[in-house]
Design an enzyme around this catalytic site. Structure first.
Site, short mmCIF file in Angstrom:
data_model
loop_
_atom_site.label_atom_id
_atom_site.label_comp_id
_atom_site.label_asym_id
_atom_site.label_seq_id
_atom_site.Cartn_x
_atom_site.Cartn_y
_atom_site.Cartn_z
N GLU A 1 34.39 35.59 28.97
CA GLU A 1 35.06 34.38 29.45
C GLU A 1 34.21 33.95 30.52
O GLU A 1 33.15 34.40 30.85
CB GLU A 1 36.19 34.84 30.30
N LYS B 1 43.33 44.18 38.91
CA LYS B 1 43.25 44.67 40.20
C LYS B 1 44.63 44.69 40.94
O LYS B 1 45.77 44.20 40.63
CB LYS B 1 42.68 43.36 41.09
#
Ligand code: PSU
Ligand code: MN
Length: 303
Positions: free
Chosen positions: A25, A160
């Site tokens: 990405e 995260k």
């Protein structure tokens, strides 16, 4: 000939010869890490993929064209421009294309382009998910929806703890996305190896990952698959320490009233600043680790 996607020569040749290719990405470059570490990392991720027998295809939008495979100069451009580049998720693709603009693709948008390009395996750092407090804000990353509707295997290090990991797992379950722990029974929490959240499926080899993936394709289930690969032990951070930093970043974000697509880039930047670069080092190491597993899995797939 693919009329939707422009390929670099290297990627076009690899796909034509049915050699292993790994998608990457571009939002992680522009919005996920500071310059120049972002460009250095992008280049070493590509090298790691080559060293492990596959061809890297970084995905982005340039001048309104979908790209699979960027030149060094193009990587440098995305890294330097940073957050001045439009962050593109599924909903943003048509506008950026129609206006001939540049865009950095998130996990969701990268999956879409990888699928159009005929690339099955995609390596990244962390995916987006359900944000803390989403019961009020409804802030749930489009990455989750995409995993349920686009057949690409995404290899990450979990997510995260800026997110609500339990709710993220619930949404993935509801949407029918297989989440496979690589050599672990637990969801890794990006900077650390453990989250305390048990996974349903464990896999211990690239060949096994490839066989699960082939079942999705052969049965035409139509969904993606998420592989969660824990950060290597020696780079793993203390989850209490990083947790306190994340709490601080979220408080600051709420007091500033930051919302929508700015949320994730703001938190990524804040956490990096507050930990003085330790978290950036961990971030780089886990991305390289994912690139290696993705390359090996892409190799297993073409066998
Ligand atoms: N999480 C990270 N690093 C990142 C991102 C998420 O640890 O770089 C980026 C990815 O591109 C991901 C996107 O797809 O943020 C999710 O943004 P949002 O939460 O706005 O959907
Ligand atoms: Mn969001």
């Amino acid at each position: 000939m693919n009329l939707k996607v422009d390929f670099s020569e290297e990627v076009a040749l690899a796909l034509e010869q049915k050699r292993p290719v790994v998608a990457l990405e571009s939002t992680i470059i522009s919005h996920g890490m500071p310059y120049p570490k972002n460009v250095e990392t992008a280049l070493s991720v590509e090298q790691t993929i080559r060293d492990n027998g596959a061809v890297p295809a970084t995905i982005a939008i340039i001048g309104g064209r979908l790209k699979a495979g960027l030149s060094r100069e193009e990587l440098e451009y995305f890294g330097k421009k940073g957050t001045a580049i439009t962050k593109v998720s599924r909903r943003d693709i048509p506008t950026v294309v129609a206006r001939g603009e540049d865009g950095a693709t998130t996990v969701a948008a990268t999956m879409i382009v990888a699928h159009m390009a005929g690339i099955d395996v995609f390596a990244t750092g962390g995916i987006g998910g359900v944000h803390r407090g989403a019961e009020l804000t409804m802030d749930i990353s489009a990455d989750l929806e995409e995993l349920s509707r686009t057949p690409v295997m995404v290899i990450c290090a979990g997510a995260k703890a800026i997110l609500d990991l339990k709710l993220t797992m619930e949404v993935l379950e509801t949407k029918g996305v297989p989440v496979v722990g690589y050599k672990t029974d637990e969801l890794p929490a990006f900077y650390s190896r453990e989250s305390g959240i048990k996974l349903n499926t464990r896999s211990d080899s690239p060949e096994d990952l490839a066989s699960i993936w082939k079942a999705i394709k052969n049965l035409e289930l139509g969904n993606g698959m998420l592989v969660t690969n824990p950060i290597p032990q020696q780079y793993s951070m203390d989850s209490k320490e990083i947790g306190a930093v994340i709490d601080k970043a979220i408080n600051e974000m709420n007091s500033l009233g930051i919302k929508g697509k700015e949320v994730t880039p703001f938190l990524l930047d804040k956490v990096q600043r507050l930990t003085g670069g330790d978290s950036l080092e961990a971030n780089i190491r886990l991305v390289l680790n994912n690139a290696k597993l993705a390359a090996r899995t892409a190799c297993a797939l073409v066998k």
